[in-house]
Design a protein around this motif. Structure first.
Motif, PDB file in Angstrom:
ATOM      1  N   PHE A  99      11.012   2.414   0.044  1.00  0.00           N
ATOM      2  CA  PHE A  99       9.548   1.664  -0.357  1.00  0.00           C
ATOM      3  C   PHE A  99       8.980   0.835   0.931  1.00  0.00           C
ATOM      4  O   PHE A  99       9.725   0.026   1.501  1.00  0.00           O
ATOM      5  N   LEU A 100       7.609   1.292   1.065  1.00  0.00           N
ATOM      6  CA  LEU A 100       6.914   0.847   2.229  1.00  0.00           C
ATOM      7  C   LEU A 100       5.673  -0.056   1.646  1.00  0.00           C
ATOM      8  O   LEU A 100       4.632   0.769   1.180  1.00  0.00           O
ATOM      9  N   PRO A 101       5.650  -1.306   1.484  1.00  0.00           N
ATOM     10  CA  PRO A 101       4.461  -2.094   0.765  1.00  0.00           C
ATOM     11  C   PRO A 101       3.351  -1.827   1.391  1.00  0.00           C
ATOM     12  O   PRO A 101       3.352  -1.940   2.756  1.00  0.00           O
ATOM     13  N   GLY A 102       2.336  -1.674   0.970  1.00  0.00           N
ATOM     14  CA  GLY A 102       0.781  -1.848   1.394  1.00  0.00           C
ATOM     15  C   GLY A 102       0.537  -3.211   1.631  1.00  0.00           C
ATOM     16  O   GLY A 102       0.833  -4.090   1.056  1.00  0.00           O
ATOM     17  N   ARG A 103      -0.590  -3.356   2.374  1.00  0.00           N
ATOM     18  CA  ARG A 103      -1.137  -4.766   2.708  1.00  0.00           C
ATOM     19  C   ARG A 103      -1.831  -5.419   1.348  1.00  0.00           C
ATOM     20  O   ARG A 103      -1.832  -6.687   1.283  1.00  0.00           O
ATOM     21  N   VAL A 104      -2.225  -4.408   0.387  1.00  0.00           N
ATOM     22  CA  VAL A 104      -2.965  -4.941  -0.711  1.00  0.00           C
ATOM     23  C   VAL A 104      -2.033  -4.632  -1.863  1.00  0.00           C
ATOM     24  O   VAL A 104      -1.567  -5.253  -2.614  1.00  0.00           O
ATOM     25  N   THR A 154       8.649   5.953  10.567  1.00  0.00           N
ATOM     26  CA  THR A 154       8.546   5.965  12.157  1.00  0.00           C
ATOM     27  C   THR A 154       7.023   6.674  12.586  1.00  0.00           C
ATOM     28  O   THR A 154       6.447   5.783  13.725  1.00  0.00           O
ATOM     29  N   VAL A 155       6.671   7.333  12.127  1.00  0.00           N
ATOM     30  CA  VAL A 155       5.284   7.935  12.654  1.00  0.00           C
ATOM     31  C   VAL A 155       4.153   7.166  12.392  1.00  0.00           C
ATOM     32  O   VAL A 155       3.241   6.729  13.010  1.00  0.00           O
ATOM     33  N   LEU A 156       4.125   6.293  11.075  1.00  0.00           N
ATOM     34  CA  LEU A 156       3.077   5.331  10.856  1.00  0.00           C
ATOM     35  C   LEU A 156       3.456   4.428  11.506  1.00  0.00           C
ATOM     36  O   LEU A 156       2.348   3.626  12.125  1.00  0.00           O
ATOM     37  N   GLN A 157       4.579   3.858  12.133  1.00  0.00           N
ATOM     38  CA  GLN A 157       4.657   2.536  13.025  1.00  0.00           C
ATOM     39  C   GLN A 157       4.234   2.977  14.400  1.00  0.00           C
ATOM     40  O   GLN A 157       3.522   2.373  15.235  1.00  0.00           O
ATOM     41  N   LYS A 158       4.555   4.328  14.675  1.00  0.00           N
ATOM     42  CA  LYS A 158       4.081   4.578  16.173  1.00  0.00           C
ATOM     43  C   LYS A 158       2.425   4.583  16.109  1.00  0.00           C
ATOM     44  O   LYS A 158       2.110   4.457  17.312  1.00  0.00           O
ATOM     45  N   LEU A 159       2.046   5.131  15.393  1.00  0.00           N
ATOM     46  CA  LEU A 159       0.544   5.222  15.398  1.00  0.00           C
ATOM     47  C   LEU A 159      -0.228   3.801  14.770  1.00  0.00           C
ATOM     48  O   LEU A 159      -1.461   3.788  14.869  1.00  0.00           O
ATOM     49  N   ASN A 160       0.445   2.892  14.622  1.00  0.00           N
ATOM     50  CA  ASN A 160       0.101   1.588  14.075  1.00  0.00           C
ATOM     51  C   ASN A 160      -0.838   1.666  12.912  1.00  0.00           C
ATOM     52  O   ASN A 160      -1.767   0.768  12.849  1.00  0.00           O
ATOM     53  N   VAL A 161      -0.357   2.357  11.837  1.00  0.00           N
ATOM     54  CA  VAL A 161      -0.952   2.446  10.731  1.00  0.00           C
ATOM     55  C   VAL A 161      -0.364   1.600   9.776  1.00  0.00           C
ATOM     56  O   VAL A 161       0.743   1.675   9.344  1.00  0.00           O
ATOM     57  N   GLN A 162      -1.277   0.684   9.094  1.00  0.00           N
ATOM     58  CA  GLN A 162      -0.942  -0.109   8.024  1.00  0.00           C
ATOM     59  C   GLN A 162      -1.658   0.179   6.913  1.00  0.00           C
ATOM     60  O   GLN A 162      -3.011  -0.070   6.805  1.00  0.00           O
ATOM     61  N   LEU A 163      -1.214   0.876   5.737  1.00  0.00           N
ATOM     62  CA  LEU A 163      -1.993   1.147   4.746  1.00  0.00           C
ATOM     63  C   LEU A 163      -2.237   0.024   3.841  1.00  0.00           C
ATOM     64  O   LEU A 163      -1.227  -0.827   3.664  1.00  0.00           O
ATOM     65  N   ASP A 164      -3.269   0.307   3.038  1.00  0.00           N
ATOM     66  CA  ASP A 164      -3.472  -0.867   2.035  1.00  0.00           C
ATOM     67  C   ASP A 164      -2.587  -0.543   0.763  1.00  0.00           C
ATOM     68  O   ASP A 164      -2.219  -1.417   0.154  1.00  0.00           O
ATOM     69  N   CYS A 165      -2.466   0.948   0.495  1.00  0.00           N
ATOM     70  CA  CYS A 165      -1.717   1.237  -0.743  1.00  0.00           C
ATOM     71  C   CYS A 165      -0.276   1.271  -0.484  1.00  0.00           C
ATOM     72  O   CYS A 165       0.286   1.186   0.923  1.00  0.00           O
ATOM     73  N   ASN A 166       0.714   1.317  -1.364  1.00  0.00           N
ATOM     74  CA  ASN A 166       2.179   1.362  -1.158  1.00  0.00           C
ATOM     75  C   ASN A 166       2.631   2.621  -0.887  1.00  0.00           C
ATOM     76  O   ASN A 166       1.845   3.488  -1.346  1.00  0.00           O
ATOM     77  N   LEU A 167       3.793   2.982  -0.363  1.00  0.00           N
ATOM     78  CA  LEU A 167       4.199   4.142  -0.328  1.00  0.00           C
ATOM     79  C   LEU A 167       5.729   4.229  -0.886  1.00  0.00           C
ATOM     80  O   LEU A 167       6.416   3.333  -0.522  1.00  0.00           O
TER      81      LEU A 167
END
Length: 417
Positions: A99-104, A154-167
């Motif tokens: 589980f990867l929590p989103g900012r919102v 890992t892909v999201l971290q390398k791209l510095n992507v922080q989603l508002d939604c949870n994954l």
């Protein structure tokens, strides 16, 4: 849910991802122009290619027949833990859960890849890495899909992507054959949160865009010759009786509209050339755009089996172990439009179809969902499977692009009627 345990074997990535950060308080790539972003994503992801392929080889070389996926589950959980996911562990059904929590965190996207394969443990699972492809048993179905899901944090971290939604990330078990998607069913039936969208990740082909599930049942018809003392007249060979049943099934009329098809899939009988088999088993499948038509055909098959059992002094039984109702999204659904736009931005030709996947479980629960492929390749039952290397990172870019679109709300528009 317990935390993942040991963390073996990190595969180093050479180089860095340039130009992937956004402005202050931004969402990394989320601030970029969407069209330019999609075009740049494969190049930004290129430094991760070797790590992606290493994960693919490691997963592909780990046997995982349906019901025996434990080693792949542990591998995926270890990778999730190394990526820093705050929640990573198995659930009660044995699925690998991250589980990867989103900012919102007001919405959640569930991504699932099945971990099991049709390949027995006794088969040599060594993978062969060639200049343009990777070959190996089950490498395309679904080792590549599992590797893509494993690499996503890992892909999201390398791209510095922080989603508002949870994954919510799920490596599901017991999906194929008689497994009947048991792992995903359990997870959805015991969900701790609602899921707004689902993405089923399959290895091949790149461009796969499934959003409709065709109605399906699968079953076995078994014929066993009764003992002499339990019958009042002679009986024929089990395979002869099964042949009568096959002929009767093939004589069932099926309409072209709604599309309906009966598939005779496999026959198992006999141990020697000089002995009449006393047991034979037929595997079949019925597909239709109409659940009502599937019901009609199934009733006719039940009648045929009962009649042949009485007529030929055999114990004939019908066992239906797999059922899928027809349904899905309209092409006008904003989720489908978002998928098409992402694919077109990456130069991927959408291929709409009805290939079987975990999609049907989302449809049954009214969760908008699609099935996507990661690379070109092929899956065979009698030849070595393979996936092409060059398109893999474009397939990963497709996943990132769709997640960014969902995070922006591109799929939240009212559905056209």
């Amino acid at each position: 849910m317990r935390a993942a345990g040991s963390k073996p074997g990190v595969y180093p990535v050479t180089g860095t991802v340039e130009g992937a950060t956004g402005g202050a308080g931004g969402n990394g790539l989320g601030n970029a122009d969407p069209v330019g972003l999609l075009a740049d994503l494969p190049d930004l992801l290129a430094p991760l290619r070797e790590e992606m392929l290493a994960n693919l080889v490691m997963i592909g070389q780990t046997p995982a027949p349906t019901g025996r996926e434990e080693l792949r589950v542990q591998y995926m959980m270890d990778r999730f833990a190394e990526s820093g996911l705050p929640e990573a562990g198995p659930d009660e059904a044995g699925n690998a859960v991250g589980f990867l929590p989103g900012r919102v965190g007001d919405r959640t996207v569930l991504l699932v890849a099945h971990l099991d394969t049709i390949v027995p443990e006794t088969v040599d699972h060594n993978a062969t890495v060639l200049a343009d492809r990777i070959e190996g048993p089950g490498i395309s179905d679904n080792s590549l899909g599992a590797a893509a899901l494993t690499m996503l944090p890992t892909v999201l971290q390398k791209l510095n992507v922080q989603l508002d939604c949870n994954l919510q990330l799920l490596g599901s078990v017991k999906s194929l054959d008689r497994g009947d998607h048991a792992g995903l069913k359990f997870f959805l039936d015991h969900a701790h949160r609602p899921y707004d969208y689902g993405i089923c990740v399959e290895g091949v082909p790149l461009g796969r865009l499934n959003y409709f599930s065709i109605g399906t049942i699968r079953g076995d018809i078994s014929c066993r010759v009764r003992p002499v003392e339990s019958r009042s007249y002679g009986s024929e060979s089990a395979i002869v009786v099964l042949n009568y049943i096959i002929n009767r099934i093939l004589a069932i009329e099926t309409p072209t509209r709604p599309f309906t098809k009966i598939r005779i899939a496999r026959v198992r009988a006999g141990k020697s050339y000089d002995v009449d088999p006393d047991k034979a088993v037929l595997g079949f499948e019925i597909n239709s755009h109409s659940d009502e038509m599937i019901g009609r055909v199934t009733e006719q098959i039940e009648d045929i089996v009962s009649e042949m059992s009485a007529r030929h002094a055999v114990d004939a039984e019908l066992d239906v172990f797999f059922r899928r109702t027809a349904g899905g999204l309209r092409f006008s659904h904003p989720l489908i439009r978002a998928c098409v736009q992402v694919m077109e931005g990456l130069g991927i030709e959408p291929d709409q179809g009805h290939s079987p996947s975990e999609l049907s479980e989302f449809i049954a629960r009214d969760i908008p969902a699609v099935t996507l492929g990661i690379s070109e390749g092929s899956k065979h039952h009698d030849q070595i499977d393979y996936v092409m290397i060059e398109p893999v990172m474009r397939g990963m870019a497709q996943l990132v692009g769709l997640l960014l679109a969902l995070d922006r709300g591109d799929a939240d528009a009212p559905v056209a009627t």
